[in-house]
Design a protein around this motif. Structure first.
Motif, PDB file in Angstrom:
ATOM      1  N   GLY A 199       0.827  -1.206   0.000  1.00  0.00           N
ATOM      2  CA  GLY A 199       0.000   0.000   0.000  1.00  0.00           C
ATOM      3  C   GLY A 199       0.853   1.244   0.000  1.00  0.00           C
ATOM      4  N   GLY A 200       0.194   2.391  -0.080  1.00  0.00           N
ATOM      5  CA  GLY A 200       0.894   3.671  -0.181  1.00  0.00           C
ATOM      6  C   GLY A 200       1.665   4.030   1.074  1.00  0.00           C
ATOM      7  N   SER A 201       1.083   3.790   2.253  1.00  0.00           N
ATOM      8  CA  SER A 201       1.790   4.142   3.496  1.00  0.00           C
ATOM      9  C   SER A 201       3.048   3.311   3.639  1.00  0.00           C
TER      10      SER A 201
ATOM     11  N   THR B 230       5.679   4.783   1.507  1.00  0.00           N
ATOM     12  CA  THR B 230       6.310   5.966   2.104  1.00  0.00           C
ATOM     13  C   THR B 230       7.310   5.562   3.189  1.00  0.00           C
TER      14      THR B 230
ATOM     15  N   PHE C  84      -0.152  14.737   1.893  1.00  0.00           N
ATOM     16  CA  PHE C  84      -0.469  13.482   2.575  1.00  0.00           C
ATOM     17  C   PHE C  84       0.376  12.370   1.987  1.00  0.00           C
ATOM     18  N   HIS C  85       1.063  11.653   2.883  1.00  0.00           N
ATOM     19  CA  HIS C  85       1.915  10.554   2.426  1.00  0.00           C
ATOM     20  C   HIS C  85       1.615   9.241   3.120  1.00  0.00           C
ATOM     21  N   GLY C  86       0.594   9.230   4.003  1.00  0.00           N
ATOM     22  CA  GLY C  86       0.212   7.952   4.608  1.00  0.00           C
ATOM     23  C   GLY C  86      -0.199   8.078   6.057  1.00  0.00           C
TER      24      GLY C  86
ATOM     25  N   GLU D  39       4.073  15.243  -3.579  1.00  0.00           N
ATOM     26  CA  GLU D  39       3.146  14.665  -4.553  1.00  0.00           C
ATOM     27  C   GLU D  39       3.172  15.563  -5.795  1.00  0.00           C
TER      28      GLU D  39
ATOM     29  N   ASP E 156       5.948  11.217  -4.547  1.00  0.00           N
ATOM     30  CA  ASP E 156       4.871  10.341  -4.065  1.00  0.00           C
ATOM     31  C   ASP E 156       3.773  10.308  -5.129  1.00  0.00           C
TER      32      ASP E 156
ATOM     33  N   VAL F  54       1.463   7.891  -5.302  1.00  0.00           N
ATOM     34  CA  VAL F  54       0.461   6.912  -4.871  1.00  0.00           C
ATOM     35  C   VAL F  54      -0.883   7.220  -5.541  1.00  0.00           C
ATOM     36  N   MET F  55      -1.219   8.506  -5.605  1.00  0.00           N
ATOM     37  CA  MET F  55      -2.484   8.865  -6.251  1.00  0.00           C
ATOM     38  C   MET F  55      -2.315   9.211  -7.724  1.00  0.00           C
TER      39      MET F  55
ATOM     40  N   LYS G 134      -2.367   2.593  -5.003  1.00  0.00           N
ATOM     41  CA  LYS G 134      -3.713   2.730  -5.574  1.00  0.00           C
ATOM     42  C   LYS G 134      -3.864   2.095  -6.974  1.00  0.00           C
TER      43      LYS G 134
END
Ligand SMILES: Cc1ncc(COP(=O)(O)O)c(C=O)c1O
Length: 438
Positions: A99-101, A104, A133-135, A206, A240, A242-243, A269
């Motif tokens: 997962g993203g967290s 990170t 936001f990174h997790g 991000e 980052d 992730v999104m 994601k």
């Protein structure tokens, strides 16, 4: 009464979803919802794609698990072969997580160990932006600029240096006017110097800010300047994604819009399109070689390099490629951004922004002063509930104005059609009008 410990403990009625297909979700009563936000901007290939499910089934039946310190798997090797040529990272190597967290956390520990291996033991700080936001895990939260998620855990969070994000709609930096002066990027240089470069390991950002600020797109030269500053000070640049990764913004990875190559790129994601929990860290080859020479990388999870997650990633990556979904995100995304602009006719809509199929609407109580609604009013959540009642799912967020502030994120699966975009925008507009009517 349910025995599920739910994400929202009160104030929310949960439809029970039994099936998904394309951009639609169906509940037990047979009601249909258009998934206008892909959950939390997750699903890329659409719900219920048989070949993704089949790839997962087939891998689980053949080989479900091996530990990443003992074995590799064909699926893991294939994912690295598929993914590494697509990421804007030199000679990229792939570290697969869940997962993203986790991605990170991996990137933070990687930055620290790289600096140690380079003979710079004083370097451990990670400079981050506010908002960002990174997790949710404590390490990732310590470098996330989200007051609403941090406050409760403040005593547990390591103090890390922060700089303002390029959040133009609410920029209050001295010297910045209607045209961005890039003071926000220059703040990175000043902060690294103030902290002492010999203490700074990395900078994380991000490419397009996600739910903490609502699809905030940086000024054109921002990342070029950031890259130069990181190079000047021997600081790693972690993007980052992730999104923003896996096609969401109309490029495979968001940072490509600005022609900049990070040292480390995290994603999640869209990597598995939500079919399984997945995340990835893509690392410049030189960093991995330095770690190798320095004794290795001391980090990992039981489920790192998981064969079934890897198989899902391979199937999704190939599906995105075969169906031209990156280009589709660009084209449909331009349409979405253009249609969303009409929501500015509503007095409660302060700003509409985004890139590709990643967009957000920022709500304000007063358009002139940009004053947000009080946090207690939970406007974004009320709009989300109203839209859901009208058959469209959007993602509620906010807190970007010192804990207040309401954002609604829109980001349908990349397979979305134009008439479905029209429906999302129309229903969101109606929901905002209904909730903000006084
Ligand atoms: C940019 C960004 N980084 C990291 C994360 C954390 O990912 P996860 O929820 O998969 O742990 C998220 C999740 O929303 C995100 O948007």
């Amino acid at each position: 009464m349910t025995k599920v410990f739910r994400r929202r403990l009160a104030g929310w009625t949960y439809p029970e979803i039994v099936r998904g297909e394309g951009v639609y979700l169906y509940d037990r009563e047979g009601r249909r919802y258009l998934d206008g936000s892909s959950g939390a901007i997750v699903v890329t290939v659409g719900h219920g794609v048989p070949e993704i499910a089949e790839a997962i089934r087939e891998q689980a039946a053949r080989l479900a698990y091996v530990h990443g310190t003992e074995f590799t798997s064909t699926a893991m090797e294939e994912l690295a072969t598929e993914l590494t040529p697509r990421v804007p990272v030199d000679d990229a190597r792939l570290f697969l997580v869940s997962g993203g967290s986790e991605a990170t956390e991996t990137a933070i520990k990687l930055a620290r160990q790289y600096q140690l291996a380079k003979g710079r033991p004083g370097r451990y700080k990670v400079v981050f932006r506010w908002p960002s936001f990174h997790g949710s895990t404590l390490g990732a939260l310590a470098i996330s600029g989200r007051p609403t998620l941090r406050t409760t855990f403040a005593p547990l969070l390591l103090e890390m240096p922060r700089i303002p994000a390029p959040y133009a709609y609410r920029c209050a930096l001295p010297g910045c006017g209607p045209a961005c002066s890039l003071e926000c990027a220059k703040a990175l240089d000043a902060t690294i110097r103030a902290e002492d470069p010999d203490t700074v390991a990395a900078f994380i950002a991000e490419p397009v800010i996600g739910a903490s600020a609502g699809a905030v797109v940086p000024p054109a030269d921002y990342f070029k300047i950031v890259r130069e500053i990181c190079d000047r000070h021997g600081v790693l640049f972690i993007a980052d994604e992730v999104m923003t990764g896996m096609g969401r913004t109309g490029k495979w990875f968001g940072i490509e819009h600005w022609g900049v190559r990070p040292d480390v790129l995290t994603t999640g994601k869209g990597l598995t399109s939500g079919y399984l929990p997945g995340g990835a860290v893509l690392v410049k080859g030189e960093i991995v070689e330095t770690l190798k020479a320095g004794g290795g990388f001391q980090h990992g999870f039981t489920y790192s390099h998981h064969p079934v997650v890897a198989a899902a990633g391979v199937a999704v990556t190939r599906y995105v490629e075969r169906h031209g979904l990156v280009e589709r995100a660009r084209v449909q995304g331009a349409y979405l951004q253009e249609r969303l602009q009409r929501l500015l006719d509503l007095p409660a809509v302060g700003d509409v922004r985004g890139l590709g199929l990643m967009a957000a609407v920022e709500l304000v109580q007063d358009r002139k002063s940009k004053a947000p609604y009080p946090a207690a009013a939970r406007m974004a959540q009320a709009i989300q509930a109203e839209a859901l009642g009208r058959g469209v799912n959007v993602y509620a967020s906010g807190g970007q104005v010192d804990g207040a502030g309401d954002l609604v994120m829109v980001g349908p699966p990349l397979v979305v059609e134009r008439d479905q975009i029209d429906e999302v925008v129309a229903v969101l507009g109606d929901a905002i009008a209904a909730v903000t009517r006084t």
